[in-house]
Enzyme design. Structure first.
Site, PDB file in Angstrom:
ATOM      1  CE1 TYR A  18       7.003  -9.181   3.084  1.00  0.00           C
ATOM      2  CE2 TYR A  18       7.531  -7.100   2.987  1.00  0.00           C
ATOM      3  CZ  TYR A  18       6.707  -8.097   2.477  1.00  0.00           C
ATOM      4  OH  TYR A  18       5.453  -8.040   1.858  1.00  0.00           O
ATOM      5  CB  SER A  56       6.715  -5.903  -1.934  1.00  0.00           C
ATOM      6  OG  SER A  56       6.199  -5.123  -0.309  1.00  0.00           O
ATOM      7  N   GLY A  98      -0.336 -20.869   0.040  1.00  0.00           N
ATOM      8  CA  GLY A  98      -1.472 -20.925  -0.394  1.00  0.00           C
ATOM      9  C   GLY A  98      -2.726 -20.956   0.254  1.00  0.00           C
ATOM     10  CG  ASN A 113       1.118 -16.052  -2.172  1.00  0.00           C
ATOM     11  OD1 ASN A 113       0.591 -14.743  -2.302  1.00  0.00           O
ATOM     12  ND2 ASN A 113       0.674 -16.723  -1.122  1.00  0.00           N
TER      13      ASN A 113
END
Length: 256
Positions: free
Chosen positions: A163, A150, A21, A98
């Protein structure tokens, strides 16, 4: 930030936990949830940025966020942070996974250790944070878990195979966790951003020609910003989306 943001009354006073964050989309999430009068704890390894964000928001909102330094690869530290947040601000009703790292890496030079590390950052914490937080949500009678995915794997993007594989797996993980915990009124969804112009993207990967190409492929030929993603996160976190679970919500201006 828009001056006419939607207000979700169900988020006021709600305990929220956000990973990653201190910067980028996560930073905007922290601020926008504070704007909704939620009680926010966020974790990150960027200590200076995290503390600076807390100081900034403390001056702007009545309910200032709390920052905990934490490397999400350390599962015990992650779970301890969740326990601490629950004790400090009440049982957590919203979890936003996140944090991620999209550092480019090559197929040819991939080592087993680096592969494992990419999964330790981009996938593993989504499971273990959920495992740690579910008992708190059960006590509350339900909750909302939002895992950031993503579009990279959907676009068959190269230059970061570990990833993209981890991010693809998040959608499967979200769906099975939704099925596992639906009986507790806990919702689990994947929020999938397109190419969002964060500070990291602009300093590391920005190429005007690629930006132009991406925008031409989008149905809406405009730049995505963190607020565009956070708008969807607020909705998914609120009671307004109480019957939405096991879904993948894509915010990419029609790129995929």
């Amino acid at each position: 930030m828009s001056k006419q943001n939607a207000v979700y009354p169900s988020l006021a006073g709600k305990s929220v936990f956000i990973t990653g964050g201190a910067a980028g989309i996560g930073e905007v999430m922290v601020e926008r949830f504070c704007q909704q009068q939620a009680k926010v704890t966020f974790i990150d390894t960027a200590v200076e940025k995290g503390l600076k964000l807390c100081e900034k928001l403390k001056k702007q909102y009545s309910c200032a966020p709390h920052f905990i330094e934490c490397d999400i690869r350390n599962v015990e530290a992650l779970q301890n942070s969740i326990a601490d947040a629950g004790q400090r601000q009440g049982d957590i009703g919203v979890l936003i996974n996140n944090a991620a790292d999209d550092t480019r890496h090559s197929f040819e030079d991939m080592s087993s250790d680096y592969w494992d590390d990419r999964f330790a950052v981009n996938l593993k914490p989504c499971f273990f944070s959920t495992q740690a937080i579910v008992p708190q949500m059960i006590r509350l009678g339900g909750g909302s878990i939002i895992n950031l995915g993503s579009v990279s794997w959907r676009k068959k993007q190269t230059c970061m195979p570990a990833y993209t594989t981890a991010k693809a797996a998040i959608e499967g993980l979200s769906r099975t966790l939704a099925a596992e915990n639906g009986k507790h009124n806990i919702r689990v969804n994947t929020l999938i951003p397109g190419w969002v112009m964060t500070e990291r993207q602009m300093t590391h990967w920005l190429d005007p020609e690629i930006v132009k190409e991406v925008q031409q492929e989008q149905c809406i030929h405009a730049t995505l910003y963190p607020d565009d993603i956070v708008n969807a996160a607020l909705f998914l976190a609120s009671d307004d989306s109480k019957m939405m679970t096991a879904q993948s919500i894509v915010v990419d201006a029609g790129w995929t």
